[in-house]
Design an enzyme around this catalytic site. Sequence first.
Site, short mmCIF file in Angstrom:
data_model
loop_
_atom_site.label_atom_id
_atom_site.label_comp_id
_atom_site.label_asym_id
_atom_site.label_seq_id
_atom_site.Cartn_x
_atom_site.Cartn_y
_atom_site.Cartn_z
N GLU A 1 0.74 -1.14 -0.06
CA GLU A 1 0.04 0.18 0.06
C GLU A 1 0.77 1.30 -0.04
O GLU A 1 0.50 2.14 0.70
CB GLU A 1 -0.94 -0.02 1.28
CG GLU A 1 -1.86 -1.18 1.35
CD GLU A 1 -2.86 -1.27 2.55
OE1 GLU A 1 -2.90 -0.51 3.29
OE2 GLU A 1 -3.77 -2.22 2.58
N GLU B 1 -6.23 -10.78 -0.83
CA GLU B 1 -7.04 -10.62 0.28
C GLU B 1 -8.39 -10.57 0.17
O GLU B 1 -9.19 -9.64 0.43
CB GLU B 1 -6.42 -9.35 1.02
CG GLU B 1 -4.87 -9.15 1.35
CD GLU B 1 -4.58 -7.69 2.08
OE1 GLU B 1 -5.37 -7.25 2.87
OE2 GLU B 1 -3.42 -7.75 1.99
C1 GLA Z 1 -5.15 -4.18 4.50
C2 GLA Z 1 -3.72 -5.22 4.70
C3 GLA Z 1 -4.02 -6.34 5.57
C4 GLA Z 1 -4.97 -6.08 6.65
C5 GLA Z 1 -6.33 -5.48 6.05
C6 GLA Z 1 -7.20 -5.18 6.98
O1 GLA Z 1 -5.53 -4.62 3.42
O2 GLA Z 1 -2.81 -5.62 3.89
O3 GLA Z 1 -2.68 -6.87 6.17
O4 GLA Z 1 -4.64 -5.45 7.69
O5 GLA Z 1 -5.83 -4.36 5.56
O6 GLA Z 1 -7.33 -6.59 8.00
#
Ligand code: GLA
Length: 349
Positions: free
Chosen positions: A138, A254
């Site tokens: 990010e 994710e």
């Molecule tokens: C982001 C991070 C993850 C997690 C999510 C929320 O996507 O990459 O590690 O913390 O936020 O759980």
Amino acid sequence: MTELPAFDAVPSLAQAFERHFSIGVALEASTLQEKGPLVARHFRRLTAENAMKFGEICPSTAGYTFTRADVIANFARAHAMPMTGHTLVWHRMTPSWLFETETGLSSRSSVEVNLRRHIFTMIQRYADVVDNWDVVNEALSDHPDKTWRDASEGSRWYSLFEGESYVARSFIDAAEAAAHFAPHVKLYYNDYNLEVPGKRRKAIEMVRTLRREGVRIDGVGIQGHINLKWPTKEDLVRAVEELAAEDLLVKISELDISVYSKDDPSGHSFECESASTPDLDRALADRYREVFTALRECSSRLTSVTLWGLSDRLSWLNYWPLKRKNYPLLFDAEDRPKAALLAVLGAAG
Ligand code: GLA
């Protein structure tokens, strides 16, 4: 209410998709102690939801606390599951000692030394079980007129390095550590909203620039925090294909599907909590079917798909962007298979 089947009365999710991509799950060590057999049946790879983050694993200058990360790594070893290492450099969950000393702010050079030590420590320790690392997470901005996440979006890395050079620095250190200890490990950049063309463009530019400078980057993770309506399946497939066209490995890192699709974070307005109804359950199942059908269609370009949480009971979306029950995963709040799981199994082909 229809009876839900037991977790071992339905076919294995991971096995059903074996021909297409490996399916993983992000979790905490405590979840494995409670739900090991469920995880072993339905998943083939693991991500530590929090246990490997810098602030969790090295909270103080006293050193590392590997216990929780090791529980996950040992389960993975025992079940011959590879892990995704998550994550070496992120603007959140960094330990406070890293950027601040007792006498003031840390110098850039001390942060660089500690970052390098962290990267080497993690890559070496989990070299036998982690097959890919989210080296940087990010780093890109959500604003259309800005490329990088800066201090206004919470990045102390960007402030301290006075720009984005920490990204290259991290990948260079990671490549060196990998060459020493884990020659097979793949190095990824990971981010959300890469289904949005503008943000994806920034990621592609970043990769091209790094590579022009001779910095190794092997892949990009599309986080996949999506919802019932967004993105369209065409946009999702386009994101995978455009990244793969850059000669990158691509993973969905994710995945979860929020049932709230009308939130407006920029206007600070969020939908009210809704109950888990049969209609909602069906809508989620249809959406999961659509998403996995789309992913299957571009499976030759995907290395893996990881669900962000085992069950609705354990999802971060019950707390973010506000405390509100959400139903974004394949197992319900009592860890039972949902209609969404059956729909995904049906999409395996
Ligand atoms: C982001 C991070 C993850 C997690 C999510 C929320 O996507 O990459 O590690 O913390 O936020 O759980």
